[in-house]
Motif scaffolding. Structure first.
Motif, mmCIF file in Angstrom:
data_model
loop_
_atom_site.group_PDB
_atom_site.id
_atom_site.type_symbol
_atom_site.label_atom_id
_atom_site.label_comp_id
_atom_site.label_asym_id
_atom_site.label_seq_id
_atom_site.Cartn_x
_atom_site.Cartn_y
_atom_site.Cartn_z
ATOM 1 N N SER A 94 59.862 60.603 9.106
ATOM 2 C CA SER A 94 59.040 59.513 8.578
ATOM 3 C C SER A 94 58.401 58.716 9.702
ATOM 4 C CB SER A 94 59.880 58.584 7.707
ATOM 5 O OG SER A 94 60.359 59.254 6.563
ATOM 6 N N GLU A 95 57.135 58.463 9.556
ATOM 7 C CA GLU A 95 56.388 57.569 10.431
ATOM 8 C C GLU A 95 55.405 56.776 9.585
ATOM 9 O OE1 GLU A 95 55.023 58.737 14.480
ATOM 10 O OE2 GLU A 95 55.443 60.755 13.727
ATOM 11 N N ALA A 96 55.201 55.542 9.958
ATOM 12 C CA ALA A 96 54.280 54.694 9.200
ATOM 13 C C ALA A 96 53.705 53.634 10.126
ATOM 14 C CB ALA A 96 54.984 54.048 8.009
ATOM 15 N N ALA A 97 52.651 53.028 9.670
ATOM 16 C CA ALA A 97 52.053 51.882 10.357
ATOM 17 C C ALA A 97 51.357 51.034 9.306
ATOM 18 C CB ALA A 97 51.067 52.345 11.427
ATOM 19 N N TYR A 98 51.406 49.743 9.495
ATOM 20 C CA TYR A 98 50.774 48.842 8.525
ATOM 21 C C TYR A 98 50.047 47.732 9.278
ATOM 22 C CZ TYR A 98 54.500 45.510 9.469
ATOM 23 O OH TYR A 98 55.347 44.628 10.097
#
Length: 1302
Positions: A787-791
């Motif tokens: 999992s990788e994310a950016a906001y």
């Protein structure tokens, strides 16, 4: 006593208390019985009586005994009538009547009250009105209901005015009822301790209350101290005449401020008069009341719940604890001590649950203190001078001589200066003056204009507290001591004897031309004095009052009439109150508000208002509710076609997340530059708000659609979790792609919910105002290994101002809108805009029983603001000096009324301000509906438009009310007549329903007002070519010259308007080139010497004509403005503000078939004139700005509309600020902040630096995983590139703007 008996006893006690309370309530309703009519004559006293039959005992209403009432020997302001009611009584009303069968009556009077017949206190209405209106004849009875009841034994009435054709004559009645008083007297060492049980157990109730009355001469001491669980305590302390309420957790001086709350209330409470105190705890707050003032205190979480074990009255020693807050125990009397309606005094007398420590008695022994008030410019007190002592004169004789001076007194005042004492010295040594100067005590001895002695001591003596002054002079040594303190003692050794003459003068001098003994070159003293001693002997001021010793004028003896005009303070919004004896002043510095009471905001309420005052993009202070309670806030205003308010927060950067073991969620908090109250008001007022959110993902689901529980959600200002994303609607649990049906996986409503290994994104605008702004974001699906994310959450943006454009049109004189009663008792401000063609009309009106407030157009050139608060009608007028206001254009009106003054402003005309009466009524009491556009008292209403009507910062919704009111329609068109001048540089004003816009289509400028220069920096290879459509006939094979000639004539120009600005250091240089399909051209160039040449060739058979201007060295790097205008053969050239130069063409005057306008390098150079070709080969390096050829703006078209304009751009070209006539500045010079020049720059830099520090120091991210360091190089398929070039990102601020945002 067994348990059952105790239970019955407690029930009986509670029943008794209930019955007492019920009886008290019933008594309150019927507390209007006559108190004077049944009293014996011995209960009456007076200053004098005309005869025995005119004695005070005959002064009873509706009685004809004696001479029909009381009359003194002389009718002057020193007379008084006194009544002894026998015991403390609740007095609710008084009535007066003239002397029967005479022309004697009192038309105005003062009312005094006392418990002992000494130390009188004046009854005041509204804290400012002292005088009562009396009778106008001898027979009628005038009764006054007291606004607040008086609890006293003695009443005294002082006539102020009487029938000028008669004398003072009076009959009196008072109304009220008996008053129950349980008192306890404390001498500074005793206290009462009330324990709830032998073994303390906490008592927790939803509501607790403590109430009492106290009186004292000491300005400090502890009245109440409570002890509770977990070291919580409450202390009520008198400090310098003010009550301080301490809420504490912990003991000792080391307790931090987070566990110690202090609130102050009241002033001058050491006046030996009763003062009421109540402390009420209700849930999470405490109501603290002193006399008529109440403050509500929010109890900090660490101090709640508050469980009380025991209460002590009079001190803290009862607890066996020495508190650092309490310097001393209470010295004075406490009355009617009630804890939750339980009478503690009664329990103390019966020794039930209350223990007594030290000397506490149950009678109130009052010390004797006779103050005297110096109230006016004519006030003075004259006393005999120095005492004489025997001295051996030799030869067996005895001489009487004075051996020195010993004078002491106490005073209290608010004034910084004033005479305390003066007298002539014996043996004609000189005159002595003891006076206040700049809050210090100063003694000077003068003789013949020369200062023989000058001594100063003390400091800050105008604080309203009692201060003592001791003056002694013995054996060649003079000493002045202030407040008995060694540090405030001054000494002098005069070379002459300091012995007073025959008379001492206190406070001032007699107003007599023949008076040579007393001279006062200083201000008179206004304040109180007491404890006057001459030669160590106390002066009996009662004898002075009886004219037995000394002399006086305009004094109030046996009372101190000082008033604290700053408690409670009428200064609003944090204004600092200072005062003198007769008035107060509000210092509004650094508050953001102005006016006599700091009521009116100096800032506008939205960016929309700033825009319509002609301001451009920048930082502005916004006061969203005007004079309301919400503080001003620095907001970034982006003035585009729509006026955006941009509210930043602490986390606008992209935040990247990676999986970390044991971490299931990431939590982020967003701290905005405005607080919650400000944000709520901004969002409510705006027409539209939005906030863009971004979520980039790889194997990280967002909302888990369609059926799962959301992994990620956010929280707005409603504190409720929101499970929709940008572009979707509340409650949908969707993203924007789901609403539009274009997600990458049709089985899901968000792109990220497809849970793919490739990078995806969901972004969009959140536009539902009720949920904005985003305060929290919780990201959930980040625990899996891949999992990788950016906001990212962008700043909050809002545009539009519903209040500013809220308008109504009144088309009938009888039409009006009505609203609830306007409540502006102490401060009222009214602001609105209007436009009309009528000559007069009432804008608004609100009535009371007697009071009213009204704003009207009285004539085409005058606006009137009128009101009455009980002092009679009061008008403030503004005349426009011949400028008509009925010109159907918007005009702004601002009216304000407060306790000090009333003011009126209309547009930019000089405003008018009028002071309020010094001792008048101050409360505006209205009870009818508020009428807008009409009136209940007059027939003629207002014809026209009223817009943005605000009362005390609250906007009235005129449009909503107008929808349901006949004769009134919502909205009001026609704004260009008022605001059209804001559209600059040949722009056209366009009407809109809510406002206007500027059409810049025919202007070379851009921006909301077409004032922004459209500029670009050119490099040698840069070219901008604007091409005109080729004439159709030139492409046809035609052999007839006549046909061509007829077509050419249709495309012929007999004149041009060319204007542009440039900045360069290059010479020679080709600036602009305009050519035709017939090889005719106009070229503007700089020659090698920096002169500007205008070169025309309009006829092929002749050489080009060159017109050289006289301004030299234009290639100096400065910005120059060029204007070229040709009409037929006349060519006019102007550079900057220089004198215009005229030239004449000798060739043809027709410019045929224009082909193109070229800026920079001409790409099609095959047919160029050799000289032009040589210059063209060099290209152009520099700045070109606001280029216009007739109605064509080629540079603007290339920069702003390249896809829809016939423009060919070659080489690098980007918009620049190089053409700005002033140095580049992100923000406008006018930000309405009260700073200028170097100070403004320094403070701005400091604030900018602080903003950057705050950005990093106070970023409040709560994270439950380790973030990837930024220095790691992104992988090939990482989202690094999309993050930095997101095409849908709406970056409102440039990087520089972000850097300087505060």
């Amino acid at each position: 006593m067994d348990l059952e008996t105790r239970r019955h006893t407690e029930m009986l006690l509670q029943l008794a208390v209930l019955l007492c309370c019920s009886y008290g309530a019933i008594g309150k309703d019927s507390c209007d019985g006559p108190l004077v009519s049944s009293l014996p004559q011995s209960s009456f006293r007076s200053s004098s009586q005309l005869s025995n039959s005119h004695g005070p005992g005959f002064a009873k209403v509706n009685r004809r005994d004696g001479a029909g009432g009381w009359a003194p020997v002389e009718s002057n302001k020193y007379q008084w009538l006194e009544v002894d009611l026998g015991e403390r009584t609740e007095i609710t009303a008084v009535a007066t009547q003239g002397r029967y069968g005479s022309s004697d009556w009192v038309s105005s009077f003062l009312l005094m009250f006392s418990d002992t017949g000494r130390n009188w206190k004046q009854y005041r209405q509204e804290d400012s009105i002292g005088a009562f209106t009396g009778n106008s004849n001898a027979d009628s009875v005038v009764q006054f209901k007291l606004q607040q009841p008086v609890f006293a034994r003695f009443l005294r009435l002082l006539p102020l005015d009487w029938n000028p054709n008669g004398r003072i004559g009076l009959r009196l009645e008072a109304y009220g009822c008996p008053y129950k008083s349980d008192v306890a007297s404390f001498e500074g060492s005793g206290c009462l301790l009330y324990r709830f049980s032998p073994n303390p157990t906490p008592i927790r109730t939803a509501k607790d209350s403590i109430s009492l009355k106290f009186k004292t001469l000491q300005n400090s001491g502890t009245l109440i101290h409570t002890e509770g669980q977990q070291d919580r305590s409450l202390t009520l302390e008198l400090h310098k005449g003010t009550l301080l309420l301490h809420l504490r957790k912990g003991k000792g001086a080391s307790t931090g401020p987070e566990s110690h709350t202090v609130v102050s209330l009241g002033s001058l409470l050491d006046d030996l008069h009763w003062h009421h105190v109540a402390i009420e705890r209700v849930s999470g707050h405490v109501n603290f009341t002193v006399d008529k003032s109440t403050q509500q205190i929010q109890v900090p979480a660490e101090l709640s719940p508050f469980e009380i074990n025991e209460i002590s009255f009079g001190g803290v020693q009862c607890h066996g604890t020495q508190m650092v807050l309490s310097r001393r125990n209470f010295h004075g009397c406490l009355e009617n001590l009630l804890w939750n309606e339980v009478n503690v005094n009664d329990l103390a007398k019966q020794r039930q649950k209350v223990s007594i420590t030290g000397n506490v008695t149950f009678t109130c022994a009052e010390p004797v203190s006779v103050p005297v008030t110096f109230a006016g410019a004519q006030s003075f007190l004259q006393l005999p001078g120095a005492a004489l002592q025997q001295r051996d004169a030799g030869g067996g004789g005895v001489a009487l001589v004075a051996v020195g001076v010993a004078i002491s007194l106490q005073f209290r005042t608010w004034n910084r200066a004033g005479l305390l004492l003066t007298f002539d010295l014996q043996q004609q040594v000189g005159s002595l003056w003891l006076y206040l100067s700049e809050t210090r005590v100063r003694l000077q001895i003068h003789k013949a204009g020369r200062i023989l002695l000058d001594v100063v001591t003390g400091f800050g003596l105008n604080d309203g507290q009692w201060h003592s002054v001791d003056l002694t002079a013995r054996r060649g040594r003079l000493t002045i001591t202030v407040d008995k303190e060694e540090s405030s003692t001054a000494h002098a050794s005069p070379s002459f004897p300091v012995v007073s003459g025959n008379n001492l003068f206190f406070g001032g001098c007699p107003d007599s031309k023949n008076n040579q003994e007393c001279r006062n070159p200083f201000n008179v003293f206004q304040g109180c004095m007491r404890h006057i001693h001459v030669d160590n002997n106390a002066v009996d001021l009662i004898k002075v009052q009886q004219m037995l010793i000394g002399n006086y004028s305009d004094l109030q003896i046996d009372m101190c009439g000082i008033i604290d005009r700053c408690s409670p303070s009428h200064c609003e919004h944090g204004g600092r109150c200072t005062q003198s004896w007769s008035t107060f002043h509000c210092n509004c510095s650094n508050t953001g508000y102005s006016g006599a009471t700091c009521h009116s905001s100096v800032y506008e309420q939205s960016c929309e208002v700033y825009k319509h005052k002609g301001n451009t993009t920048g930082l502005y202070y916004i006061d969203v509710d005007g004079s309301g309670l919400i503080k001003p806030q620095l907001i970034y205003c982006n003035m585009t076609d729509k006026t955006w308010m941009v509210i930043q927060h602490n986390n606008t950067e992209l935040t990247k997340l990676k999986a970390s073991s044991g971490i299931n969620q990431h939590l982020a908090y967003f701290n905005y530059s405005a607080d919650a109250e400000q944000l709520g008001a901004i969002i409510t007022q705006a027409e539209h708000c939005e906030q863009e959110v971004f979520y980039h993902c790889r194997k990280s689901r967002l909302l888990n659609t369609p059926d799962g529980s959301p992994f990620t959600w956010w929280v707005g200002r409603t504190d409720e979790p929101q499970t929709y994303w940008g572009g979707a609607v509340p409650g949908s649990q969707q993203c924007g792609c789901g609403l539009q049906g274009n997600c990458i996986d049709s089985d899901h409503y968000c792109n990220c919910d497809a849970d793919r290994k490739e990078w995806a994104a969901d972004s969009g605008l959140l536009i539902h105002k009720e949920n904005l702004p985003v305060r929290w974001v919780v990201v959930g699906d980040i625990q899996r290994p891949e999992s990788e994310a950016a906001y990212r959450v962008s700043p909050l943006r809002c545009h539009g101002d519903k209040n500013f454009w809220n308008a109504a049109f009144f088309n009938k004189e009888t039409s009006y809108l009505h609203f609830p009663t306007f409540h502006g008792e102490l401060s009222a401000d009214i602001s609105f805009l209007f436009k009309t063609t009528a000559s007069s009309g009432v804008f608004l009106e609100n009535l009371g029983i007697k009071d009213f407030i009204r704003v009207e157009l009285s004539s085409p050139m005058e606006v009137v603001f009128s009101f009455d608060v009980g002092n009679g009608p009061f008008e403030v007028r503004v005349e426009t000096g011949g400028m008509a206001l009925n010109d159907d254009r918007w005009h702004r009106v601002r009216a304000e009324r407060n306790v000090k003054e009333a003011s009126l402003c209309v547009d930019s005309f000089p405003g008018t301000t009028q002071k309020a009466p010094a001792d008048g009524h101050i409360h505006l009491q209205l009870n009818s509906q508020l009428f807008v556009g009409g009136t209940a008292s007059r027939m003629k209403g207002f014809l026209g438009c009223i817009r943005s009507l605000q009362l005390n910062g609250r906007t009235l919704d005129l449009e909503e009310r107008a929808k349901i009111t006949p004769g009134v329609s919502p909205g009001c068109p026609g704004h260009c007549s008022s605001y059209g001048h804001l559209c600059q540089n040949q722009a056209r004003c366009v009407e809109r329903y809510n406002g206007f816009s500027c059409d810049c289509g025919l202007s070379a400028y851009a921006g909301p007002f077409c004032q922004r220069e459209v500029s670009a920096y050119f490099k040698p290879g840069t070219s901008v070519q604007y091409t005109f459509k080729e004439p159709y006939e030139l492409t046809r094979n035609t052999s007839t010259q006549s046909q061509s000639s007829s077509i050419y004539s249709d495309l012929t120009l007999r004149g041009e308007n060319v204007s542009f600005s440039f900045r360069t250091t290059q010479s020679p240089a080709l600036l602009l080139y305009i050519c035709s399909y017939y090889r005719e051209y106009l070229a503007v160039l700089l020659n090698r010497n920096g002169y500007l040449d205008v070169k025309y060739k309009l006829q092929n058979s002749r050489d080009a004509e060159v017109f050289r201007t006289s301004i030299r060295n234009l290639a100096n790097g400065q910005l120059h403005r060029v204007s070229i205008r040709r009409i037929s053969e006349t060519v006019r050239v102007q550079i900057d503000q220089q004198r215009r130069e005229d030239f004449n063409l000798t060739s043809d005057t027709e410019f045929n078939a224009i082909k193109s306008v070229v800026l920079g390098k001409v790409q099609e150079s095959g047919e160029l004139d050799p000289e032009i070709a040589r210059l063209n080969s060099l290209g152009f390096s520099g700045c070109l700005s606001v280029v216009q050829f007739n109605s064509i703006t080629p540079l603007k078209a290339a920069l702003l509309y390249p896809n829809t304009s016939p423009v060919i751009v070659t080489g690098p070209l980007a918009e620049s600020t190089c053409g700005s006539s002033s140095p580049a500045n992100t923000y406008p010079a006018e930000t309405t902040h009260p700073l200028s020049g170097v100070i403004a720059v320094v403070i701005f830099v400091i604030l900018s630096a602080l903003a950057v520090m705050v950005r990093f120091l106070y970023r409040r991210k709560v994270t439950f995983h380790s973030q990837e360091p930024k220095s790691i190089k992104p992988e090939a398929d990482s989202p690094e590139y999309p993050f930095h070039s997101e095409p849908t990102s709406q970056n409102v601020l440039s990087e520089n703007q972000k850097e300087y945002f505060i």
